[in-house]
Write a protein that holds these residues in place. Structure first.
Motif, PDB file in Angstrom:
ATOM      1  N   SER A  88      68.667  48.602  45.120  1.00  0.00           N
ATOM      2  CA  SER A  88      69.191  49.945  44.916  1.00  0.00           C
ATOM      3  C   SER A  88      68.143  50.984  45.295  1.00  0.00           C
ATOM      4  N   ARG A 118      74.284  49.809  39.807  1.00  0.00           N
ATOM      5  CA  ARG A 118      73.028  49.492  40.483  1.00  0.00           C
ATOM      6  C   ARG A 118      72.417  48.182  40.001  1.00  0.00           C
ATOM      7  N   GLN A 119      72.683  47.827  38.756  1.00  0.00           N
ATOM      8  CA  GLN A 119      71.968  46.663  38.203  1.00  0.00           C
ATOM      9  C   GLN A 119      72.145  45.389  39.031  1.00  0.00           C
ATOM     10  N   VAL A 122      69.677  44.285  41.824  1.00  0.00           N
ATOM     11  CA  VAL A 122      68.341  43.742  41.603  1.00  0.00           C
ATOM     12  C   VAL A 122      68.402  42.245  41.896  1.00  0.00           C
TER      13      VAL A 122
ATOM     14  N   ALA B 720      62.848  46.202  36.744  1.00  0.00           N
ATOM     15  CA  ALA B 720      64.244  46.283  37.160  1.00  0.00           C
ATOM     16  C   ALA B 720      65.083  45.152  36.597  1.00  0.00           C
ATOM     17  N   VAL B 724      67.535  48.891  35.628  1.00  0.00           N
ATOM     18  CA  VAL B 724      67.325  49.358  36.983  1.00  0.00           C
ATOM     19  C   VAL B 724      66.907  50.826  36.995  1.00  0.00           C
TER      20      VAL B 724
END
Ligand code: SF4
Ligand code: SF4
Ligand code: SF4
Ligand code: SF4
Ligand code: FES
Lengths: 171, 915
Positions: A88, A118-119, A122, B720, B724
């Motif tokens: 992200s 967004r998570q 990762v 993250a 995040v």
């Protein structure tokens, strides 16, 4: 007035031109292999992890979205204990690939990695590590480095003489 | 001053140095390998070439080695001449012919002098097409990795290990292009300073093995200026952290203290910070007094713990505080303010309290001065009285190795050999030894320096000292009944000290004897009678012993008495394990009697197990604070990282307790500056500590100084996996440093240097750029403020009470502490490497005595001392006098708290026959 009519005419003519819009996602456009898309970690030709956890990609990354931790196996081979890319934040500049001394980290022509949040962007090592060599087929860093690993002792890397006998005085 | 011309521009340089020294001091980038600022020039590597010209008209010039050419007046050189540049590039190309393709997997990478110099000279492509030479590596112990392929044969390692640090088990082997740097066989390096090879070697041959286990590049470490907490010397360090764990310790140059080197305890002792034994959250434990003996403990929130403690303080019948010599001044002062000076007890053993108080008295009321280590190095006659310096103040021992050279160096000076010409100086000196005398209770590691070593029981050592003082000043009492040999030894020591320009007496708390300290003071005072300078260097047992001593506080015995007599029933113990300070029985009794014990510490200890409430204190790398070293120099250390859990600085906990118990003034204690201001006001001797370093509000161009390198990586990925959304970097209200990479990128004031780095200089050699002159003080002066200065006295308060000679007793032995670099210190032993090298508890006897007792080494014997009974294997401790036995100091299981003391030995199979 004339220019108005001419513009209308030009637009009309466009209706008979060849179409450039493609019907994505049903149809996909050609992406060259050196496209800078989703990042992967590759393996060397022997199947070992290529990444030696040197931290150079992380240092080169302009948005600092790579984090890892180096570890060593019992024979002294280095690998990343974890390797994380926060896509992200990634701007797909390719600096990491350029910095990598082992061809481990490579950008691929895959750009289809949208998410609603967004998570999930990762990626951990399990998400990044592929089974092949990626774009560079032959390079095997440990075959040229001086470090010993399992099944490769001192003096057995490319272009190396056998270890010196310290007790010999022969020239 | 001399004027030299570099590329036709004139520069003023100091006389008597070489060109490399001059160029680097002026800020030029001249590459080098074999030259080292502490070990000087040998001209071996040929990397530092420059072109020298006869005069203005000379256009051809000749290539010279700048490290071997004096910077004399009128010297004309060129660094940028194309020919010499090509020469330097080809030199490094040769070095690189055999260098492995290792940088990505080399721990040196990113702080490698060889990388830096290769960049600097512009060598890029390898043209050598032949096979590379390779070597097999060795196992060198738990601290160092060995990767000989990377060696460039600069010889720095042997020169450091053998010539500088006095090591014997490391050398250069083989011949021609096969030379090999290592041991004669695999094995643990024996020298106490072996860890410095990491910084001395310009390549990745030697690297830090503990760091390798959690390896991180230099640019990824969060660093801050710090102070070593593992002995009283107070070496300046740079700890580095990543992902919430302390990763390593590096040397931080301080021209007056440790300079370029650390000892292995200081370098590798850091792992206690990551230990499982850390207290990470406040703990409450029901006590038998609450009618609950289940003993279950529970972690609680900080507020709850504080409320509980506040209740104890409200309802208790009286509260006392026990401070600690391993806690900062700020923490000790906060405790003293909480309980009041009359209820503040220094948490040191009674012997240590008395000895430290005496040392402070001697240094502040007498005419002798405590020297900095830099001054120790220039002493030209040394008398070590009663101290095993290598094991109690290691880096001081390294400095003493320098002093032993001072006198012999005169011979070299007479032959007009400049002091920086190392090989020639060594040749001129040969094996000559300077006046260096050691009198110690057992044989020590410095004895290779001294022509005469004398071993005796503490009282006899003191008697020798008093005899020397008498020789120097006949008005001082004569020591009766001294054996003739000893008297003549005293005569020659006195003679040597009298002849010296800069005599130095070294003593300390090691023997646990007041008389020894007094004797040392008498000698130094006798020498400085008449306005001469004589230095008096004492070792201190712990990192803040002197600070605590200056703060005062009653003895630990007093605390025990206060509780015994019912004057207090609640105790707050600060960063202290009382079982290391007094006999087990006494501590058990004390902790059993107090109703409520609160401990603030970073480690669980036998003491903390018995406390009702435990607050998690920040270790040195997690806190800011001030420590006073054995020189009397107050030095500031800064927080390196923000720890996880409920950990905070001890002084903050104490402040919070004060606020919870409604002491309004504590609200003003927002940062260490406020605590220091209050301390300076309460105790004027600490006035100067506010000037050690800039205050928390200090900014350069409006900016803080970043703890992170500008190349710090992973900011948007480190956390993250948890979230995040990048967390905000922690704020630091306590100092002018920030926990980010943003901030002032130039050179910070000397007390605030978080790392040595300069463009093009990634290795530790970047320190050149921070010094006003190579090997000189840091820009803006070396950090630290001396709190102890000698007094102008008319009447010197000589000590006149001479102890009687030591008489061995039938069936009894005097037990004295034997110190160990690895093991004698409480926290460093939690590092696995140090634990591995520390001895197991033993009973030390000299060979003769052991033979008399008919026990052989390793055989178990029953030791009965201070009411405790130990079963210990016998070990030969060379030099121990008859009638004296040694116990390893501070090892878990054997405490030195109340040594020296008389006790008995018995063979497990019945009493020992006493001959
Ligand atoms: S640069 Fe390559 S080898 Fe180095 S850490 Fe990144 S991926 Fe691994
Ligand atoms: S010693 Fe320096 S140059 Fe050599 S491999 Fe290591 S980092 Fe690279
Ligand atoms: S091991 Fe390091 S210090 Fe020693 S000669 Fe080789 S490069 Fe120099
Ligand atoms: S001499 Fe003392 S202060 Fe210095 S590094 Fe060693 S233990 Fe630390
Ligand atoms: S630094 Fe001058 S020759 Fe090595």
């Amino acid at each position: 007035m004339f220019s108005l009519i001419r513009t209308a005419w030009d637009i009309f003519l466009h209706a008979f031109r060849r179409r450039v819009t493609i019907q994505y996602p049903e149809v996909k456009s050609y992406i060259p292999p050196r496209w800078r898309g989703r990042i992967i970690l590759s393996r060397d030709p022997d199947g070992g992890e290529r990444c030696v956890a040197c931290y150079l990609c992380a240092a080169a990354c302009p948005v600092d979205c790579i984090a890892l931790q180096a570890a060593e196996d019992e024979y002294g081979r280095r690998y990343p204990a974890f390797f994380r890319i926060n896509f992200s934040r990634c701007i797909f500049c390719g600096y990491c690939e350029e910095a990598c001394p082992t061809y481990a980290i490579q950008l691929t022509p895959d750009y289809e990695m949208c998410e609603y949040t967004r998570q999930p962007l990762v990626y951990e090592k399990e998400d990044l590590l592929i089974d092949g060599t990626g774009k560079y087929h032959d390079y095997n860093y440990y075959k040229v480095a001086g470090l010993t690993i399992k099944d490769k002792g001192k003096g057995e890397a490319g272009n190396e003489a056998p270890p010196v006998d310290v007790r010999s005085l022969m020239p | 001053m001399a004027t030299i011309y570099i590329d036709n521009k004139p520069y003023e340089v100091k006389d008597g140095n070489n060109l490399l020294h001059a160029c680097l001091s002026l800020g030029f980038n001249v590459p080098y390998f074999c030259w080292h600022p502490a070990m000087h020039s040998v001209g071996a590597c040929r990397q530092c070439a420059v072109k020298q010209f006869k005069d203005e008209k000379d256009t051809r010039g000749r290539i010279v080695m700048s490290c071997m050419t004096p910077a004399s007046d009128g010297t004309r050189i060129s660094i940028d001449d194309p020919e010499v540049k090509a020469f330097r590039a080809s030199i490094i190309e040769w070095f690189m012919t055999n260098h492995p393709h290792d940088c990505p997997v080399c721990d040196e990478g990113g702080e490698c002098h060889l990388q830096d110099m290769t960049q600097m000279t512009g060598h890029v492509y390898r043209r050598f097409r032949f096979k590379k030479r390779t070597y097999n590596n060795q196992y060198l112990g738990p601290f160092l990795t060995h990767e000989m392929n990377r060696c460039i044969q600069c010889y720095r390692c042997v020169r450091f290990y053998r010539d500088y640090a006095g090591g014997r088990d490391f050398d250069v082997f083989a011949s021609h292009n096969h030379v090999y740097f290592g041991r004669h066989e695999d094995g643990v390096l024996q020298n106490e300073f072996s860890g410095n090879l990491v910084e001395v070697c310009p390549t990745g041959v030697f690297d830090d093995k503990t760091f390798n286990k959690h390896y991180t590049r230099k640019w990824d470490l969060q660093t801050a200026p710090s102070i070593c907490v593992h002995c009283g010397v107070g070496c300046n360090t740079i700890p580095g952290e990543r992902y919430g764990r302390l990763r390593r310790i590096r040397n931080r140059y301080n021209g007056e203290v440790n300079r370029y080197f650390l000892c292995d305890r200081g370098r590798y002792g850091y792992e206690f910070v990551n230990s499982d034994r850390r207290i990470r959250r406040p703990l409450l434990r029901p006590t038998p007094h609450d009618g609950d003996s289940s003993g279950g403990e529970s972690t609680v929130a900080g507020e709850e713990a504080l409320r509980h403690i506040a209740d104890l303080l409200y309802f208790g019948a009286g509260v006392i505080g026990i401070g600690s010599p391993r806690a900062s001044l700020e923490a000790n002062f906060a405790l003293r303010s909480l309980v009041g000076p009359e209820h503040f007890y220094s948490g040191t053993s009674d012997t240590d309290s008395r000895l430290v108080a005496m040392i402070i008295d001697i240094l502040s009321k007498g005419p002798a001065r405590s020297p900095s280590l830099l001054e120790v190095e220039s002493a030209d006659a040394v008398f070590v009285l009663g101290e095993d310096v290598t094991n109690t103040a290691p880096v001081l021992a390294l400095a003493l190795r320098r002093s032993a050279r001072q006198k012999p160096m005169e011979a070299a000076r007479k032959q007009h050999i400049p002091c920086w010409d190392d090989a020639a100086t060594r040749n001129a000196i040969q094996d000559a030894k300077g006046p260096f005398y050691i009198a110690a209770p057992y044989s020590t590691r410095l004895e290779d320096l001294s022509a005469h070593s004398y071993h005796a029981a503490p009282d006899d050592l003191a008697r020798l000292g008093f005899a020397v003082a008498h020789e120097l000043n006949k008005a001082l009492p004569y020591v009766e009944g001294l054996p003739e040999q000893v008297r003549s030894l005293a005569g020659s020591i006195a003679g040597a000290l009298k002849d010296a320009q800069r005599p130095l007496i070294v003593s300390g708390t090691g023997c646990g004897s007041e008389a020894v300290i007094q004797a040392a003071a008498d000698i130094a005072w006798a020498l400085s009678n008449g306005g001469r300078r004589a230095d008096l260097c004492f070792t201190a047992p712990e990192c803040n012993s002197l600070g605590l001593g200056l703060m005062g506080g009653h003895s630990l015995d007093g605390a025990f008495r206060a509780v015994q007599e019912g004057a207090a029933d609640t105790v707050i113990i600060l960063e202290n394990d009382l079982y290391r300070r007094a006999d087990e029985g006494a501590v058990n009794n004390f902790l059993g009697r107090v109703k409520h014990a609160v401990i603030i510490d970073h480690l669980t200890t036998p003491t903390s197990h018995k406390a009702e409430a435990a607050l998690p204190a920040a270790a040195f790398a997690e806190a800011d604070g001030t420590l006073v070293n054995s020189e009397g120099r107050a030095q500031r250390f800064y927080q390196v990282f923000v720890p996880e859990g409920g950990i905070q600085e001890s002084w903050r906990w104490l402040r919070d307790i004060m606020i919870t118990t409604r002491r309004a003034y504590a609200r003003e204690w927002e940062n260490p500056d406020a605590v220091m201001a209050a301390l300076a006001e309460a105790l004027p001797v600490f006035k100067q500590i506010q000037d050690i370093a800039p205050p928390a509000g200090f900014r350069i161009a409006g900016m803080k100084i970043p703890r992170q390198h500008q190349r710090y990586s992973g900011r948007t990925a480190m956390f993250a996996d948890i979230t995040v959304f990048e967390p905000r970097p922690p704020k630091d209200p306590d100092s002018p440093l920030s926990f980010t990479m943003e901030g002032y990128q130039g050179r910070p004031p000397s007390p605030l240097i978080p790392r040595f780095w300069s463009p093009g200089w990634n290795s530790v050699q970047a320190v050149n750029k921070f010094q006003s002159e190579v090997g000189g003080p840091l820009h803006g002066g070396d950090p630290g403020k001396r709190l102890l200065e000698p007094a102008e006295v008319k009447e010197i308060p000589f000590f006149k009470a001479i102890p009687g000679a030591f008489v061995s007793r039938k069936g009894e032995w005097l037990f004295i502490p034997v110190y160990h670099l690895f093991g004698s210190e409480e926290m460093s032993i939690l590092s696995p490497g140090i634990a591995e090298l520390s001895p197991r508890p033993y009973l030390g006897l000299n060979l003769e005595e052991a033979n008399n007792l008919q026990v052989s080494a390793g055989e178990e014997i029953e030791v009965n001392v201070n009411g405790a009974v130990y079963q210990l294997p016998v070990r030969h401790v060379p030099g121990l006098p008859a009638g004296v036995a040694g116990l390893p100091a501070g090892l878990p299981g054997v405490h030195k708290a109340t040594l020296p003391a008389w006790g008995s030995l018995s063979k497990t199979s019945g009493m020992v026959e006493v001959v």
